[in-house]
Design an enzyme around this catalytic site. Structure first.
Site, mmCIF file in Angstrom:
data_model
loop_
_atom_site.group_PDB
_atom_site.id
_atom_site.type_symbol
_atom_site.label_atom_id
_atom_site.label_comp_id
_atom_site.label_asym_id
_atom_site.label_seq_id
_atom_site.Cartn_x
_atom_site.Cartn_y
_atom_site.Cartn_z
ATOM 1 N N GLY A 146 -7.391 -2.196 8.451
ATOM 2 C CA GLY A 146 -7.449 -2.603 7.054
ATOM 3 C C GLY A 146 -6.397 -1.951 6.184
ATOM 4 N N GLY A 200 -5.326 0.525 4.236
ATOM 5 C CA GLY A 200 -5.690 1.898 3.924
ATOM 6 C C GLY A 200 -4.833 2.524 2.852
ATOM 7 N N ASP A 236 -5.002 9.641 2.891
ATOM 8 C CA ASP A 236 -5.169 9.774 1.448
ATOM 9 C C ASP A 236 -4.750 8.535 0.667
ATOM 10 O OD1 ASP A 236 -2.409 9.852 1.662
ATOM 11 O OD2 ASP A 236 -2.240 11.993 1.240
ATOM 12 N N ARG A 249 5.293 -4.630 -3.571
ATOM 13 C CA ARG A 249 5.745 -5.623 -2.590
ATOM 14 C C ARG A 249 5.333 -7.028 -3.020
ATOM 15 N NH1 ARG A 249 4.160 -3.516 3.398
ATOM 16 N NH2 ARG A 249 2.054 -4.062 2.723
ATOM 17 N N ARG A 261 -2.566 -11.144 8.587
ATOM 18 C CA ARG A 261 -1.943 -10.619 9.802
ATOM 19 C C ARG A 261 -2.610 -11.181 11.054
ATOM 20 N NH1 ARG A 261 -0.005 -5.318 7.943
ATOM 21 N NH2 ARG A 261 -0.289 -5.272 5.683
ATOM 22 N N ASP A 289 -1.591 -5.582 14.029
ATOM 23 C CA ASP A 289 -1.857 -5.428 12.600
ATOM 24 C C ASP A 289 -0.579 -5.349 11.783
ATOM 25 O OD1 ASP A 289 -1.959 -2.812 14.110
ATOM 26 O OD2 ASP A 289 -1.730 -2.034 12.085
ATOM 27 N N ASN A 290 0.576 -5.310 12.438
ATOM 28 C CA ASN A 290 1.862 -5.242 11.738
ATOM 29 C C ASN A 290 2.651 -6.536 11.856
ATOM 30 O OD1 ASN A 290 1.899 -1.986 13.066
ATOM 31 N ND2 ASN A 290 1.646 -2.420 10.896
#
Length: 567
Positions: free
Chosen positions: A156, A158, A191, A249, A256, A338-339
């Site tokens: 997900g 993050g 983080d 972006r 994805r 995922d990329n």
């Protein structure tokens, strides 16, 4: 050399703006903004704040009942509503004018320094997420992934927060996303922040890919702050504090391959929505087709046919994308499921690299010692990811339809690769098929042997005039002299080649690994090593031994002989 030129070019092209003088002290640098009046700057801010959002994903997909919150598994939902975390003293670093124009917002700024500073401060607040645009609805997406060949379950967004979909004046939808805007339920132990170092790389490379004519996400703006994050910059165990940054972006969307793995079955780790295909997977697929492949709805009224056509088009777009990467020597670095975007765009610029000296095994990612995602392996990696996508859709796309689509991958890839490399070679008049392929292969092999720069060798050919007819295609050898000298200048020294062929293992360890690979290859997995890695390192050791016998003079003579023959 290519990547350094791109950095310089884009740094000059981006609009670099000053720090907040009231917060930093010292005299601010003159902002590189167009000279205009204060009314124009207020028009820019007004237009930015008046952007029309139509957040179809939040309206049509499943949104988790709980907004925000700590890291958790998100079951039965595609999205979670979240809020950006404020940054301390955000400062605008750069803005891409080209990307602004996608939103119908040409950059304008006052000549007066005080007015310019206020404009930059206001833009920094918006682009950092400290000020939310009025119609935006921040959210984070749930997706899973196969990373380095293994299914790892929920991942997900993050560190990325979508503000929603901007409707442009020509009817296009552009999703705006803040990367590094703080933690989400998908942040796991991280983080949710990004640092300036990595954000600059993505800003530059995404705009570079666009100008190279390769499908990609875009970078709108970059903001840095006084908020700090602890990072191991060199992956050597030495942590330090770095300034946090946010990259704005733009893309047609961020769905994805891994978005369709939220119901994945058969992995060692459970997917968050396993068994909820009808509730989660079907709506996602229908939405994706309506949003990004709308032409398929009219062409294929039957749902099964439409789903099969969708998968076939994803295969085609992916094949063309990776062929484009290969043609410019771009290596993504982390081609996990995922990329990879379902739209066929380049996304997630992490440990990427552009080849300097040609090396089919070039690896920009220090975490990929086995070379799973090296230059030569990228087409196979993309194909493997498409196979995983087919598995995720197996209840909606028949195995026969999936196999038919997958079988077309290599045909499409080779055709696109050939087209792009023929253009780079200037073979624009006569198509000689396999002979052209042999010409390219011989050039790449010569680059490898001489250690020549990949991009500059093709650039050298621009010294020759393009033929306008078949009769012009023959050029007498003496006319190649300028090209020949330039090509020789791109060749590496013996010392440079030896440096690039430094082994991962000492000779004794490599000899032992070769024995294991031959006699008990299954034992290699216990060391986290593959047979292909052992074979690659063996070839590298052999190459290094050959290079050690070369002198500067003998290499120069050999390079000259072979390049002249090739020309």
């Amino acid at each position: 050399m290519m990547r350094h030129a791109l950095l310089l070019w884009l740094a000059a092209s981006a609009l670099c703006v000053p720090s907040r003088s009231g917060r930093r002290g010292g005299r601010p640098r003159r902002p590189m903004l167009q000279q205009t009046c204060p009314q124009q700057s207020s028009m820019l801010l007004g237009a930015l704040r008046a952007l029309e959002f139509d957040n179809s994903a939040l309206r049509e997909l499943k949104v988790d009942a709980v907004s925000g919150g700590p890291p958790r598994n998100v079951c039965g939902a595609h999205l979670v509503r979240v809020m950006p975390s404020p940054l301390k003293n955000p400062v605008l670093v750069a803005v891409s004018e080209d990307a602004l124009e996608l939103l119908g917002l040409p950059m304008a700024g006052p000549d007066d320094l005080e007015q310019a500073q206020q404009l930059n401060d206001d833009l920094a607040d918006i682009f950092s997420g400290n000020e939310l645009l009025p119609q935006s609805e921040p959210s984070a997406a749930c997706y899973c992934g196969h990373q380095f060949g293994k299914f790892v379950g929920q991942l997900g967004d993050g560190a990325a927060i979508s503000l929603g979909e901007v409707l442009t004046s020509d009817g296009e939808r552009i999703e705006m996303q803040l990367k590094g805007a703080g933690p989400t339920p998908f942040s796991r132990v991280a983080d949710g922040r990004k640092v300036l170092r990595s954000s600059i790389r993505e800003f530059l490379c995404s705009e570079a890919m666009y100008h190279l004519g390769i499908p990609t996400t875009r970078a709108l703006a970059l903001v840095v702050s006084d908020t700090r994050a602890t990072r191991d910059a060199r992956s050597n165990g030495q942590y330090r504090e770095e300034r946090c940054a946010v990259l704005v972006r733009l893309a047609c969307g961020y769905i994805r391959f891994g978005s369709f793995e939220v119901c994945y079955r058969g992995g060692a780790v459970a997917s968050p929505s396993e068994g909820l295909e009808e509730e989660v997977l079907v709506p996602l697929l229908d939405y994706t087709i309506a949003r990004h492949f709308s032409h398929l709805r009219a062409l294929h009224p039957e749902r099964a046919d439409r789903y099969a056509a969708f998968f076939a088009e994803v295969v085609s777009r992916t094949a063309k994308l990776v062929a484009a990467w290969q043609a410019v020597g771009f290596v993504h670095g982390v081609l996990n499921t995922d990329n990879m975007a379902i739209t066929g765009d380049t996304i997630d610029f992490g440990p990427f690299g552009f080849m300097d000296a040609y090396d089919a095994n070039y690896i920009p990612n220090s975490s990929d010692a086995a070379g799973r995602y090296c230059y030569r392996a990228q087409p196979e990696a993309c194909f493997w990811n498409l196979e995983r996508l087919a598995e995720s859709l197996e209840q909606l796309v028949s195995p026969a339809a999936a196999q038919t689509a997958l079988a077309a991958f290599w045909v499409t890839y080779e055709a696109e690769r050939r087209r792009r490399f023929r253009n780079k070679l200037g073979l624009l008049v006569v198509d000689e098929g396999e002979d052209d392929d042999a010409l390219l292969d011989s050039m790449l092999e010569l680059m490898k042997q001489s250690g020549a720069d990949f991009t500059n060798c093709f650039r050298a050919l621009s010294r020759e005039p393009l033929p306008l007819s078949e009769a012009d295609c023959y050029t007498p050898p003496p006319s190649f002299d300028a090209t020949f000298e330039y090509l020789l200048a791109q060749c590496s020294t013996v010392e440079g080649l030896l440096k690039r062929t430094r082994p991962l293992f000492d000779p004794t360890a490599l000899a032992r690994l070769r024995v294991i690979a031959e006699q008990e290859p299954e034992q290699l997995t216990a060391y986290g090593i593959s047979t292909s890695l052992v074979l690659r390192e063996t070839a590298r050791a052999t190459r290094r031994e050959q290079l050690s016998r070369l002198t500067t003079r003998s290499k120069r003579r050999s390079d000259a002989e072979h390049w002249r023959d090739w020309l």
